[in-house]
Design an enzyme around this catalytic site. Structure first.
Site, short mmCIF file in Angstrom:
data_model
loop_
_atom_site.label_atom_id
_atom_site.label_comp_id
_atom_site.label_asym_id
_atom_site.label_seq_id
_atom_site.Cartn_x
_atom_site.Cartn_y
_atom_site.Cartn_z
N GLY A 564 -9.52 -5.47 -1.35
CA GLY A 564 -8.88 -6.26 -2.40
C GLY A 564 -9.34 -5.82 -3.76
O GLY A 564 -10.25 -4.98 -3.90
N GLY A 567 -13.51 -8.50 -8.13
CA GLY A 567 -13.72 -9.87 -8.60
C GLY A 567 -13.13 -10.95 -7.74
O GLY A 567 -13.12 -12.11 -8.15
N SER A 965 7.65 1.17 -6.81
CA SER A 965 8.30 -0.15 -6.82
C SER A 965 9.26 -0.35 -7.98
O SER A 965 9.97 -1.35 -8.03
CB SER A 965 7.23 -1.24 -6.87
OG SER A 965 6.44 -1.13 -8.03
N LYS A 1008 2.76 -9.80 -8.39
CA LYS A 1008 3.98 -9.60 -9.17
C LYS A 1008 4.72 -10.91 -9.38
O LYS A 1008 5.21 -11.22 -10.48
CB LYS A 1008 4.89 -8.59 -8.46
CG LYS A 1008 4.31 -7.18 -8.39
CD LYS A 1008 5.22 -6.26 -7.58
CE LYS A 1008 4.65 -4.85 -7.46
NZ LYS A 1008 5.49 -3.96 -6.64
#
Length: 1073
Positions: A564, A567, A965, A1008
């Site tokens: 991931g 943070g 994308s 997104k």
């Protein structure tokens, strides 16, 4: 030394001893020729500290015809009584005699010089006494020899080395002529070293009249090849003080002086030559008067042929004094007392005084004040100027005073040296005493059976460790072999140290030891929820792991990879898992690791070899089933020392780590019970074989609601307590947290949000202290009155603060200010303590609220000002895409396209990557190939963009953009540009396109959609393949107010984007989905 023995012989004669006994003692000493030569050499070394021999009786000589004399031809190393190696007259060299005899009662000698060549039939003249050599009282012109480092004093031998060939030749001729006298004067420049005087001001005017007692070669000392010698060592015996009146001939000036008419010396004056010259009435063996052969003006005329320094001198006599004067006697007593004190402290000084006492036979120096002062200055190591002052003093009282000052300084140095020596000796003695006592204690304990030696104790300790472990048979066999090897090795051997370290590691691995695990599902849920908010997938995976272990009773090691953005709490998740399972936790990072030995260990053959990280982890935690967190596994490097990523395969493969082989341990170690948790930011950089062995769990970013809850439950209280405001009325309102998330911290993780919250509370702390003032928080309440260390005693250290005035700075740069406390030392001591500082309580009257209105005062202006560029409907050629940034956050990215005259080229700007450039080419190619269907051209064969260029730009050019994308957004922008149809700004899209128009799935949809939600987007076009992902992973709070349109083909995208526009009516017939 030969001349010491001569002095002893003279003493025997004065005390009434037999002359034959004295000469026999002298002959015995002289028989060791080599020893005499070496003794002469030793003079040079000893004169470096002190003058060597003290004797106020001038050197004496004996007749070469004495029956007890030693002949030069019999002993080549013999040193004549005047100290020279050149034989006197009568020897093979034919040199003039250095001395003459004084007639004594009962002696047959007449005092004349011995014949140059005695007749073979004549018996040798009998010689029954040692005649005293006379020294001329008047010697007006001498060779001047400069002396370096320290002056000479009358009565003290001094060895000097002469390097100048002209001076060496002159001294040799002086010795042959029987005139071994010169003047020695101290150089004013202590660094200078010369054998000639070029300027009379370069030396001190007061020196000594010295006799050359012996000479020998400075390099070899063998006496052979004198012509090839580089230098000469001459032993000087000073007789009296003299003063330079005129520099007749400076050194380096060669001149020839015509001899003057001979003058007869008066009967009362002493002869100019060193030997005793008979009265004028006496004649030489040839019948000619001596006065005619050696007139006074010819005394030093031969020196004019050499490039040496010649000076006129005058004698200096000590002023009359009264020996019974109380001041003089007081000075003498004090000097003798100081002598005794120094002799007790300095052994070398004591030996010097002893030698002096033995050789002082002429008179008692301690009863003669002037000679006592000279003796005190000669044996001391005072400064050159002070010693020269003693030499120049002609008043006895003044000379004694200066000599006493020099001796006092010598005493102070001796006392300091003695103190330092005592301190060192005491420390050494203390350590030696402790060592001996410890050895005795060990011996006593060993005899009583209380303690064995170190080696036996170590072996017993290793055996006890091994007995408490459940070692496998292979490991136990290796342990026994290594232990047997250690028992037969010496402790000092290098192999013993290697074996001991290996056995130490072998017995510190927790073989068969593991911590009891907690398989309670309820406990695990409680711990995970306490530490983290959200992370549903991760928590479910941990609960599944516990459920399997609960049913089977045991679990095998698993390899979990948490992937991931930064943070999001990947490392803290590993700590929570360990706490939930009740396992030991160990973390190490492999980011930037380039050495395989960090994973597999070093070979034991290397110096300082160590096992790998996993073996060190087992030793640290003490159990076989810890949780090992391998951080930054996607950033493993590769260097000349191997590929660590490949080494991780064996450690992380469940099929291989049951027998992990470390290079240092060289025995199989079972790692199947270890739970490995890896963290990574990007899975693309992890090698495929290594990634295949991991169970990847995606840890996506947090949405705004999750960030707000994390800030309220975790980040806010932690930052408040860390800032000292735990009990203070300081509140960060939820609306301020929302503004902080929206305008300052849009990243997927919460690390940046935590930094801003910490900053808010720090600013609040500073504001409280500044508003209330220092009086509200006195330092006395926080500090202890008497700081102590851990043992309760006061302790201080030296201050390391720089001084007020920098020594390197010029004085004009710093004004001189008088110190307020002149008594305070320049480097005061600072007290140190182990007591913790007490926290200060914030008064109850303080109330602080952080709201969106005053948020700017704490964290500065907002970083993000607006969520999208176009609030109103943009011009044709502009579409809105959704992107995923490198920091783990999403963004609304507008795409602008324009057309201009050209040659059909495509220009892309905005720091675009290779993949996004390819997506633009695909979108343009699909648009060109369907130009007639889209209504761009009137016929299918019509050319498009043959004379036009296309420019595509994505704003915020400083941010790199990469990925496929943006395909649907690029195609929509091209169609909008060519058809001159605008796209509504509330529509955003994402999805990869193929060359035939298919819409393919993409990643990062959660981030997104979060960005679109923040920007107020109403409609989102997404690939149909991502529908399940959106419905399951995107929170409902984010999806509220957004209409999702799932598409599989670009035709569906165009119909949805341009809905309600006139162009879509034509597309119903030509561009059907």
């Amino acid at each position: 030394m030969i001349f010491l023995d001569v002095l002893r012989a003279a003493a025997a004669r004065r005390s009434g001893s037999s002359i034959h006994q004295a000469l026999a003692a002298t002959r015995t000493r002289a028989s060791a020729g080599r020893a005499a030569s070496l003794a002469s050499r030793a003079l040079v070394a000893r004169s470096a500290l002190y003058s060597t021999v003290v004797d106020y009786s001038p050197p004496r000589s004996q007749s070469p015809h004495s029956p007890h004399a030693v002949r030069a031809e019999d002993d080549p190393f013999a040193v004549w009584l005047d100290g020279s190696k050149d034989p006197p007259a009568g020897s093979s060299s034919g040199a003039a005699p250095p001395s003459s005899s004084t007639p004594a009662s009962g002696d047959n000698s007449d005092g004349s010089d011995p014949p140059t060549s005695p007749p073979p039939d004549a018996p040798p003249a009998p010689q029954t006494s040692i005649s005293r050599q006379s020294v001329p009282e008047v010697y007006p012109q001498v060779l001047a020899l400069p002396i370096a480092r320290r002056p000479l004093f009358p009565g003290f031998y001094k060895a000097v080395v002469i390097r100048n060939p002209q001076v060496v030749a002159a001294i040799k001729e002086m010795m042959k002529r029987g005139q071994p006298y010169l003047g020695a004067f101290l150089l004013k420049d202590e660094q200078a070293d010369s054998d000639i005087i070029t300027d009379v001001n370069s030396v001190h005017p007061v020196g000594v009249f010295a006799q050359i007692t012996s000479v020998f070669a400075a390099n070899s000392g063998s006496g052979k090849d004198d012509d090839k010698e580089e230098g000469l060592t001459a032993v000087l015996y000073p007789h009296r003080r003299i003063k330079i009146t005129e520099l007749v001939k400076p050194g380096g000036v060669h001149s020839h002086v015509e001899p003057v008419e001979p003058q007869v010396a008066s009967a009362e004056g002493a002869p100019p030559t060193p030997p005793a010259t008979p009265p004028p009435s006496e004649v030489s063996p040839s019948g000619e008067p001596i006065s005619k052969l050696h007139p006074t003006p010819l005394q030093t005329s031969f020196l004019q042929e050499h490039d040496v320094s010649v000076v006129n001198i005058e004698n200096l006599t000590t002023q009359p004094y009264n020996k019974d004067d109380q001041y003089i006697r007081a000075f003498m007593s004090e000097i003798v007392s100081v002598f005794k004190d120094i002799a007790q402290l300095n052994p070398l000084f004591r030996d010097q005084i002893t030698n002096f006492s033995i050789n002082q036979v002429a008179s008692n120096v301690f009863d003669e004040p002037d000679k006592l002062a000279d003796f005190a200055a000669a044996v001391s190591t005072g400064e050159v100027g002070e010693l020269q002052d003693v030499l120049e003093s002609l008043v006895v009282e003044e000379r004694l005073r200066k000599a006493l000052l020099v001796l006092k300084k010598e005493l102070i140095n001796a006392q300091l040296q003695s103190k330092l020596s005592r301190d060192v000796d005491s420390k050494i003695a203390k350590r030696q005493r402790e060592y001996y006592l410890m050895e005795q204690l060990k011996g006593i304990k060993k005899e009583l059976g209380m303690e064995s030696d170190g080696k036996d104790k170590l072996i017993e300790k290793l055996k006890e460790r091994a007995a408490s472990l459940n070692m496998p048979e292979t490991v136990k066999k290796v342990f026994d072999e290594e232990l047997n090897k250690l028992m037969h090795l010496e402790p000092a051997a290098s192999e013993a140290n290697v074996t001991r370290n290996y056995l130490d590691w072998l017995t510190q691995i927790p073989w068969g030891q593991h911590s009891p695990e907690n398989y309670s599902i309820t406990h695990a849920q409680k711990v995970l929820n306490e530490d983290h908010y959200g992370l549903k997938d991760v928590k479910e995976r941990i609960l599944e792991f516990l459920a399997v272990g609960k049913l089977r009773g045991t679990v095998e090691g698993k390899i979990i990879c948490l992937a991931g953005p930064p943070g999001v709490g990947k490392t803290s998740i590993g700590k929570s898992i360990a706490r939930a399972l009740n396992r030991q936790f160990f973390r190490f990072s492999v980011g930037g690791l380039t050495d395989v030995a960090e994973i597999k260990g070093h070979r034991r053959t290397y110096v300082g070899a160590l096992p790998g990280k996993i073996i060190q982890a087992l030793k640290r935690v003490g159990t076989e089933n810890p949780l090992v967190l391998i951080d930054e596994v996607d950033k493993v490097g590769r260097g000349i020392n191997g590929d660590p990523a490949s080494a991780l395969l064996e450690m992380l493969d469940p099929e291989q780590n049951t027998a992990f082989l470390d290079h240092y341990m060289d025995v199989p170690v079972d790692l199947s019970r270890v739970l490995f948790v890896c963290t990574a930011n990007n899975l693309d950089t992890i090698p495929a074989p290594l990634l295949d062995r991991m169970e990847v769990i995606e840890v996506s970013g947090y949405v705004s609601e999750e960030k707000a809850m994390i800030a309220q439950q975790f980040l806010g209280p932690q930052a408040k307590e860390a800032s000292g405001l735990k009990d203070a009325d300081v509140e960060l309102e939820p609306s301020a947290v929302d503004a902080l998330i929206k305008y300052y911290a849009r990243e997927s993780g919460v690390r940046n949000l935590k930094k801003h919250i910490d900053k808010i509370y720090r600013k609040a702390s500073l504001k409280i202290v500044q508003d209330l003032g220092e009086d509200a928080f006195p330092e006395e309440n926080a500090l202890s009155e008497h700081p102590t260390d851990a043992q309760g005693s006061l302790k201080t250290v030296e201050s390391t603060q720089p001084s007020v005035k920098d020594s390197s700075a010029p004085e004009a740069a710093t004004p001189k200010v008088a110190p307020s406390n002149p008594v305070a030392p320049s480097n005061p001591e600072k007290s140190v303590t182990t007591e913790k500082r007490k926290p200060l309580r914030v008064p109850d009257t303080v109330h602080i609220r952080i709201t969106p209105d005053n948020l700017k005062e704490y964290v500065g202006p907002p970083i993000y000002h607006k969520d999208r560029m176009y609030v109103r409907q943009p011009p044709a050629g502009v579409s809105t895409g959704l992107g995923y940034l490198g920091n783990g956050s999403g963004a609304v990215m507008p795409i602008e396209a324009t057309m201009m005259p050209g040659k059909g080229g495509l220009q892309l700007t905005g720091k675009l990557g290779e993949v996004i450039r390819e997506s633009a080419q695909i979108a343009l190619s699909w648009t060109k190939s369907h130009a007639y269907e889209l209504g761009i051209t009137e016929s299918e064969n019509a050319m498009i963009l043959s004379d036009r260029d296309i420019h595509v730009h994505m704003p915020e050019g400083s941010i790199g953009k990469e990925g496929p994308s943006a395909g649907t957004a690029l195609l929509s922008a091209f169609v909008s540009l060519f058809t001159k149809t605008r796209i509504h700004p509330d529509i955003a899209m994402t999805g990869e396109i193929s060359l035939v128009g298919q819409v393919l799935p993409v990643g990062g949809l959660k981030e997104k959609i979060l960005a679109a939600h923040r920007a107020g987007i109403k409609t989102i076009l997404a690939p149909a393949a991502n529908r399940a992902d959106i419905e399951e992973n995107v929170p409902e709070s984010v999806k509220t107010g957004i209409r999702f349109v799932y598409v599989e083909d670009v035709r569906e995208v165009l119909h949805e984007v341009f809905r309600g526009e006139p162009i879509t009516e034509r597309w119903k017939d030509t561009l059907s989905p």
